[in-house]
Design a protein around this motif. Sequence first.
Motif, PDB file in Angstrom:
ATOM      1  N   LEU A   1       0.534  -0.739   0.281  1.00 25.61           N
ATOM      2  CA  LEU A   1       0.352   0.263   0.023  1.00 25.61           C
ATOM      3  C   LEU A   1       1.068   1.194  -0.154  1.00 25.61           C
ATOM      4  CD1 LEU A   1      -2.639  -1.272   2.731  1.00 25.61           C
ATOM      5  CD2 LEU A   1      -2.906  -0.667   0.018  1.00 25.61           C
ATOM      6  N   ALA A   2       1.632   1.566   0.815  1.00 29.41           N
ATOM      7  CA  ALA A   2       2.532   2.337   0.783  1.00 29.41           C
ATOM      8  C   ALA A   2       3.775   2.291  -0.482  1.00 29.41           C
ATOM      9  CB  ALA A   2       3.555   1.812   2.129  1.00 29.41           C
ATOM     10  N   GLY A   3       3.741   1.883  -1.287  1.00 35.49           N
ATOM     11  CA  GLY A   3       4.892   1.901  -2.185  1.00 35.49           C
ATOM     12  C   GLY A   3       3.692   1.809  -3.441  1.00 35.49           C
ATOM     13  N   ILE A   4       2.380   1.879  -3.275  1.00 35.76           N
ATOM     14  CA  ILE A   4       1.720   2.643  -4.691  1.00 35.76           C
ATOM     15  C   ILE A   4       1.054   3.562  -4.384  1.00 35.76           C
ATOM     16  CG2 ILE A   4      -0.674   2.014  -5.363  1.00 35.76           C
ATOM     17  CD1 ILE A   4      -0.993  -0.460  -4.525  1.00 35.76           C
ATOM     18  N   ALA A   5       1.019   3.771  -2.632  1.00 30.79           N
ATOM     19  CA  ALA A   5       1.170   5.392  -2.536  1.00 30.79           C
ATOM     20  C   ALA A   5       2.122   6.627  -3.380  1.00 30.79           C
ATOM     21  CB  ALA A   5       0.931   5.920  -0.846  1.00 30.79           C
ATOM     22  N   LEU A   6       3.380   5.992  -2.501  1.00 30.29           N
ATOM     23  CA  LEU A   6       4.764   6.774  -2.839  1.00 30.29           C
ATOM     24  C   LEU A   6       4.873   6.723  -4.996  1.00 30.29           C
ATOM     25  CD1 LEU A   6       7.028   6.120  -0.202  1.00 30.29           C
ATOM     26  CD2 LEU A   6       5.756   8.145  -0.318  1.00 30.29           C
ATOM     27  N   ILE A   7       5.024   6.175  -5.269  1.00 29.12           N
ATOM     28  CA  ILE A   7       5.085   5.603  -6.939  1.00 29.12           C
ATOM     29  C   ILE A   7       3.401   6.606  -7.390  1.00 29.12           C
ATOM     30  CG2 ILE A   7       4.754   5.095  -8.878  1.00 29.12           C
ATOM     31  CD1 ILE A   7       5.200   2.085  -6.884  1.00 29.12           C
ATOM     32  N   ILE A   8       2.467   6.844  -6.753  1.00 33.37           N
ATOM     33  CA  ILE A   8       1.294   8.099  -6.992  1.00 33.37           C
ATOM     34  C   ILE A   8       1.846   9.267  -6.923  1.00 33.37           C
ATOM     35  CG2 ILE A   8      -0.598   8.392  -6.870  1.00 33.37           C
ATOM     36  CD1 ILE A   8      -2.395   6.032  -6.554  1.00 33.37           C
ATOM     37  N   LEU A   9       1.966   9.447  -5.460  1.00 36.77           N
ATOM     38  CA  LEU A   9       2.768  10.907  -5.987  1.00 36.77           C
ATOM     39  C   LEU A   9       3.659  11.354  -6.648  1.00 36.77           C
ATOM     40  CD1 LEU A   9       2.255  11.026  -1.477  1.00 36.77           C
ATOM     41  CD2 LEU A   9       0.805  12.041  -3.259  1.00 36.77           C
ATOM     42  N   PHE A  10       4.787  10.210  -6.090  1.00 35.36           N
ATOM     43  CA  PHE A  10       6.567  10.729  -7.506  1.00 35.36           C
ATOM     44  C   PHE A  10       5.579  11.264  -8.500  1.00 35.36           C
ATOM     45  CE2 PHE A  10       9.659   7.751  -4.739  1.00 35.36           C
ATOM     46  CZ  PHE A  10       9.442   8.758  -3.496  1.00 35.36           C
TER      47      PHE A  10
END
Length: 208
Positions: free
Chosen positions: A123-132
Amino acid sequence: MPTLLTLPPADRHTLLEDVVGLLVGTLIMALAVMVLKAGGLVTGQIAGLSLLTSYASGWSFGAVFFVLNLPFYVLALKRMGVKFTVKTFAAVALLSGFTEVLPMGLSLQVIHPAVAAPVFGVLAGIALIILFRHGATLGGVGIVALWLQDTRKIPAGNTQLAFDALVFALAFALFDWPLVLISLGGSVLLNLMITVNHRGDRYIGRSA
């Protein structure tokens, strides 16, 4: 010298797409934080370092987190630009709000750490990829990670993983080692997702 974040190519995100991206990314990260807490795990990045410093010194987590982030925002303004810094501040504010509001309508019972760690990492990986991909981070090491990827071609996930290794090394002095190892597994998964799925030579979408 222009970077991937300061010089957008033809394929650019609109303002609406950026707003949606920040909302979705921070909402997913808020859910990841709930999973982390339900599993009783520790984490990396500046949040993790702030927590460890708070435990060791008795200082408040909020004060430590604020002070440790200041140098990173200076870097963001000088090297990444005002737009990137504003988006990052917005993302931090949204995450803070979601972590307060989401538990009012969603309750997670105790989750076994071995289950919570990979779920948090994904979940955190998906979230950060979206933000990046929408030109934002959640502050701290994420700013340095994107800067190094754009200017030195060092994968963002590798930078975050290196910093996490330091934070978790300190965590062994404060927490039971089995819990730290499980937490580290979630962090490794998170950063591997970023390394594999967010590479400057593959993704070119930027904000208008």
